[in-house]
Design a protein around this motif. Structure first.
Motif, PDB file in Angstrom:
ATOM      1  N   SER A  11      40.762  39.398  41.769  1.00 45.30           N
ATOM      2  CA  SER A  11      39.525  39.636  41.090  1.00 45.30           C
ATOM      3  C   SER A  11      40.095  40.304  39.661  1.00 45.30           C
ATOM      4  N   ARG A  12      41.291  41.088  39.771  1.00 47.41           N
ATOM      5  CA  ARG A  12      41.711  41.714  38.553  1.00 47.41           C
ATOM      6  C   ARG A  12      43.211  41.508  38.466  1.00 47.41           C
ATOM      7  N   GLY A  13      43.796  42.080  37.155  1.00 52.13           N
ATOM      8  CA  GLY A  13      45.176  42.228  37.129  1.00 52.13           C
ATOM      9  C   GLY A  13      45.969  40.950  37.265  1.00 52.13           C
ATOM     10  N   ILE A  14      47.029  41.283  38.096  1.00 50.40           N
ATOM     11  CA  ILE A  14      48.158  40.101  38.387  1.00 50.40           C
ATOM     12  C   ILE A  14      47.353  38.950  39.223  1.00 50.40           C
ATOM     13  N   GLY A  15      46.543  39.536  40.052  1.00 52.46           N
ATOM     14  CA  GLY A  15      46.087  38.346  40.864  1.00 52.46           C
ATOM     15  C   GLY A  15      44.962  37.564  40.190  1.00 52.46           C
ATOM     16  N   CYS A  32      40.360  36.777  47.539  1.00 51.99           N
ATOM     17  CA  CYS A  32      39.344  37.775  48.086  1.00 51.99           C
ATOM     18  C   CYS A  32      39.711  39.090  46.790  1.00 51.99           C
ATOM     19  N   TYR A  33      38.705  40.069  47.223  1.00 49.37           N
ATOM     20  CA  TYR A  33      38.758  41.330  46.530  1.00 49.37           C
ATOM     21  C   TYR A  33      38.148  42.299  47.485  1.00 49.37           C
ATOM     22  N   ARG A  34      38.196  43.478  47.292  1.00 49.98           N
ATOM     23  CA  ARG A  34      37.456  44.317  47.747  1.00 49.98           C
ATOM     24  C   ARG A  34      36.231  45.028  47.443  1.00 49.98           C
ATOM     25  N   ARG A  35      36.154  45.521  46.200  1.00 49.79           N
ATOM     26  CA  ARG A  35      34.875  45.873  45.823  1.00 49.79           C
ATOM     27  C   ARG A  35      34.619  45.743  44.411  1.00 49.79           C
ATOM     28  N   ASP A  36      35.231  45.279  43.517  1.00 49.09           N
ATOM     29  CA  ASP A  36      34.956  44.924  42.154  1.00 49.09           C
ATOM     30  C   ASP A  36      34.361  43.611  41.906  1.00 49.09           C
ATOM     31  N   ASP A 109      49.496  50.274  54.773  1.00 47.73           N
ATOM     32  CA  ASP A 109      48.441  49.275  55.486  1.00 47.73           C
ATOM     33  C   ASP A 109      48.294  47.991  54.335  1.00 47.73           C
ATOM     34  N   VAL A 110      47.714  48.361  53.133  1.00 45.90           N
ATOM     35  CA  VAL A 110      47.473  47.246  52.207  1.00 45.90           C
ATOM     36  C   VAL A 110      48.921  46.558  51.815  1.00 45.90           C
ATOM     37  N   ASN A 111      49.811  47.178  51.612  1.00 50.76           N
ATOM     38  CA  ASN A 111      51.117  46.535  51.011  1.00 50.76           C
ATOM     39  C   ASN A 111      51.892  45.910  51.850  1.00 50.76           C
ATOM     40  N   ILE A 183      56.823  46.748  34.979  1.00 45.68           N
ATOM     41  CA  ILE A 183      55.861  47.454  34.936  1.00 45.68           C
ATOM     42  C   ILE A 183      54.683  46.549  33.912  1.00 45.68           C
ATOM     43  N   VAL A 184      53.579  46.369  34.731  1.00 46.84           N
ATOM     44  CA  VAL A 184      52.689  45.322  34.134  1.00 46.84           C
ATOM     45  C   VAL A 184      51.486  46.063  33.804  1.00 46.84           C
ATOM     46  N   ARG A 185      50.836  45.584  32.515  1.00 46.26           N
ATOM     47  CA  ARG A 185      49.646  46.220  32.096  1.00 46.26           C
ATOM     48  C   ARG A 185      48.315  45.993  32.937  1.00 46.26           C
ATOM     49  N   THR A 190      45.987  53.184  36.927  1.00 43.36           N
ATOM     50  CA  THR A 190      44.948  54.038  36.534  1.00 43.36           C
ATOM     51  C   THR A 190      44.576  54.762  38.114  1.00 43.36           C
ATOM     52  N   ILE A 191      44.846  53.936  39.286  1.00 43.59           N
ATOM     53  CA  ILE A 191      44.847  54.722  40.574  1.00 43.59           C
ATOM     54  C   ILE A 191      46.202  55.473  40.609  1.00 43.59           C
ATOM     55  N   SER A 192      47.253  55.330  39.982  1.00 44.85           N
ATOM     56  CA  SER A 192      48.394  56.256  40.179  1.00 44.85           C
ATOM     57  C   SER A 192      48.112  57.419  39.491  1.00 44.85           C
TER      58      SER A 192
HETATM   59  P1  NDP Z   1      45.240  45.844  40.161  1.00 42.02           P
HETATM   60  O1  NDP Z   1      45.016  47.347  40.775  1.00 42.02           O
HETATM   61  O2  NDP Z   1      45.030  45.630  38.884  1.00 42.02           O
HETATM   62  O3  NDP Z   1      44.513  44.872  41.052  1.00 42.02           O
HETATM   63  C1  NDP Z   1      44.489  44.934  42.459  1.00 42.02           C
HETATM   64  C2  NDP Z   1      43.681  43.746  43.212  1.00 42.02           C
HETATM   65  O4  NDP Z   1      43.740  43.961  44.560  1.00 42.02           O
HETATM   66  C3  NDP Z   1      42.182  43.875  42.669  1.00 42.02           C
HETATM   67  O5  NDP Z   1      41.753  42.560  42.670  1.00 42.02           O
HETATM   68  C4  NDP Z   1      41.581  44.684  44.179  1.00 42.02           C
HETATM   69  O6  NDP Z   1      40.277  44.290  44.228  1.00 42.02           O
HETATM   70  C5  NDP Z   1      42.502  44.253  45.183  1.00 42.02           C
HETATM   71  N1  NDP Z   1      42.849  44.802  46.237  1.00 42.02           N
HETATM   72  C6  NDP Z   1      43.299  46.054  46.402  1.00 42.02           C
HETATM   73  N2  NDP Z   1      43.478  46.437  47.775  1.00 42.02           N
HETATM   74  C7  NDP Z   1      42.581  45.375  48.539  1.00 42.02           C
HETATM   75  C8  NDP Z   1      42.561  45.015  49.792  1.00 42.02           C
HETATM   76  N3  NDP Z   1      42.771  46.080  50.803  1.00 42.02           N
HETATM   77  N4  NDP Z   1      41.932  43.956  50.333  1.00 42.02           N
HETATM   78  C9  NDP Z   1      41.693  42.979  49.293  1.00 42.02           C
HETATM   79  N5  NDP Z   1      41.935  43.124  47.880  1.00 42.02           N
HETATM   80  C10 NDP Z   1      42.372  44.389  47.477  1.00 42.02           C
HETATM   81  O7  NDP Z   1      46.724  45.718  40.442  1.00 42.02           O
HETATM   82  P2  NDP Z   1      47.862  44.877  40.012  1.00 42.02           P
HETATM   83  O8  NDP Z   1      47.287  43.424  39.488  1.00 42.02           O
HETATM   84  O9  NDP Z   1      48.718  45.665  39.090  1.00 42.02           O
HETATM   85  O10 NDP Z   1      48.878  44.647  41.281  1.00 42.02           O
HETATM   86  C11 NDP Z   1      48.838  43.355  41.965  1.00 42.02           C
HETATM   87  C12 NDP Z   1      50.121  43.306  42.631  1.00 42.02           C
HETATM   88  O11 NDP Z   1      51.323  43.584  41.806  1.00 42.02           O
HETATM   89  C13 NDP Z   1      50.245  44.464  43.907  1.00 42.02           C
HETATM   90  O12 NDP Z   1      50.851  44.131  44.938  1.00 42.02           O
HETATM   91  C14 NDP Z   1      51.245  45.645  43.053  1.00 42.02           C
HETATM   92  O13 NDP Z   1      51.960  46.329  44.140  1.00 42.02           O
HETATM   93  C15 NDP Z   1      52.167  44.707  42.327  1.00 42.02           C
HETATM   94  N6  NDP Z   1      53.126  44.884  41.299  1.00 42.02           N
HETATM   95  C16 NDP Z   1      51.888  45.689  40.196  1.00 42.02           C
HETATM   96  C17 NDP Z   1      52.907  46.106  39.189  1.00 42.02           C
HETATM   97  C18 NDP Z   1      52.455  46.680  37.871  1.00 42.02           C
HETATM   98  O14 NDP Z   1      52.921  47.517  36.939  1.00 42.02           O
HETATM   99  N7  NDP Z   1      50.940  46.650  37.707  1.00 42.02           N
HETATM  100  C19 NDP Z   1      54.270  46.116  39.192  1.00 42.02           C
HETATM  101  C20 NDP Z   1      55.106  45.731  40.208  1.00 42.02           C
HETATM  102  C21 NDP Z   1      54.256  45.133  41.133  1.00 42.02           C
HETATM  103  P3  NDP Z   1      39.198  45.216  44.165  1.00 42.02           P
HETATM  104  O15 NDP Z   1      39.304  45.951  42.844  1.00 42.02           O
HETATM  105  O16 NDP Z   1      37.869  44.348  44.175  1.00 42.02           O
HETATM  106  O17 NDP Z   1      39.258  46.317  45.279  1.00 42.02           O
END
Ligand code: NDP
Length: 242
Positions: A11-15, A32-36, A109-111, A183-185, A190-192
């Motif tokens: 839903s967001r970010g790298i995915g 898939c996504y969880r809540r957004d 659990d998640v990672n 480190i990716v934008r 925010t969670i950290s």
């Molecule tokens: P974001 O927080 O931007 O996005 C996370 C995504 O994962 C959202 O779509 C979120 O959905 C979903 N998600 C989180 N937990 C769950 C779950 N339990 N089940 C299903 N979906 C879930 O993260 P990034 O895009 O930054 O990170 C993506 C990957 O890249 C991660 O594995 C991260 O560890 C890795 N990474 C990121 C880096 C960074 O600097 N950003 C650097 C190196 C690695 P929703 O919002 O709906 O919950």
């Protein structure tokens, strides 16, 4: 028939960037996504705009039943030929001694468990010629001291999962690789607790800037393509020199 690829956390970010790039490269996408939900609808619309089929499934990757449902849904589009194991979380940045058991368990659990559950579903269902990409992190080799060592350890486990699974699945014609972003934008920071961490970290990145999600998605799309047909068991670092 088009490749059908599952992207966790799409839903967001790298995915989301991976889902868009893969759709542009001709993949049908189930993510898939969880809540957004709002972000999920936006990504879905972007994929549909490429002309590819796409389904967004609310599913928590730490729950085996929800993971099963995710892959059952993907299978309605055809044989599942790709997985991007991406859904990941951090916990608040801080010293190792302050880490709570709740945060530790959630990160593992998640990672880790989530990645394994999804890889298991993929391995059981994928035909020969398929491929898996696990999103690791440069943290796996840097260790993230003073930030989140437990997260770095979980990402090191991702690398080991990649190596073992690549060897076990190679005879079945399934390739398994990892991409380790620096480190990716994204909103992950925010969670950290440090939303501007990517810009604050720019000084210690050899290329002098954080990465963008699209720069990670390019590597993922290549690893899932036929151009990477002899590449398996590798961790491709995409980290601006970190
Ligand atoms: P974001 O927080 O931007 O996005 C996370 C995504 O994962 C959202 O779509 C979120 O959905 C979903 N998600 C989180 N937990 C769950 C779950 N339990 N089940 C299903 N979906 C879930 O993260 P990034 O895009 O930054 O990170 C993506 C990957 O890249 C991660 O594995 C991260 O560890 C890795 N990474 C990121 C880096 C960074 O600097 N950003 C650097 C190196 C690695 P929703 O919002 O709906 O919950």
């Amino acid at each position: 028939m088009n490749p059908v690829t599952v992207v966790t956390g799409g839903s967001r970010g790298i995915g989301a960037a991976c889902a868009r790039h893969l759709a542009t490269a001709g993949h049908d996408i189930v993510f898939c996504y969880r809540r957004d939900t709002h972000a999920a609808h936006q990504t879905l619309a972007d994929i549909h705009a490429t002309g590819r089929r796409a389904i967004a499934v609310p599913a928590d990757t730490t729950d085996p039943d929800q993971v099963h449902h995710l892959f059952d849904t993907a299978a309605t589009l055809g044989p599942i030929t790709g997985l991007v194991n991406n859904a990941g979380v951090t916990s608040p940045i801080g010293p190792f001694t302050d880490l709570t058991l709740t945060d530790l368990r959630h990160v593992i659990d998640v990672n880790l468990i989530g990645y394994i559950l999804c890889a298991q579903q993929a391995a059981r269902r994928m035909p020969t010629g398929s491929a898996i990409v696990n999103i690791s992190s440069a943290a796996a080799t840097l260790g993230s001291p003073g930030e989140y060592i437990h997260y770095a350890a979980a990402k090191a486990a991702t690398d080991t999962l990649t190596i073992g699974l690549a060897k076990e699945l190679a005879p079945h014609g399934i390739r398994v690789n990892a991409v380790a972003p620096g480190i990716v934008r994204t909103d992950l920071h925010t969670i950290s607790g440090v939303p501007d961490r990517p810009d604050r970290a720019a000084d210690r990145i050899p290329m002098g800037r954080p990465g963008e999600p699209d720069e990670i998605a390019g590597a993922v799309t290549w690893l899932l393509s036929d151009q990477a047909s002899y590449t398996t068991g590798t961790v491709l670092r995409v980290a601006g020199g970190l």
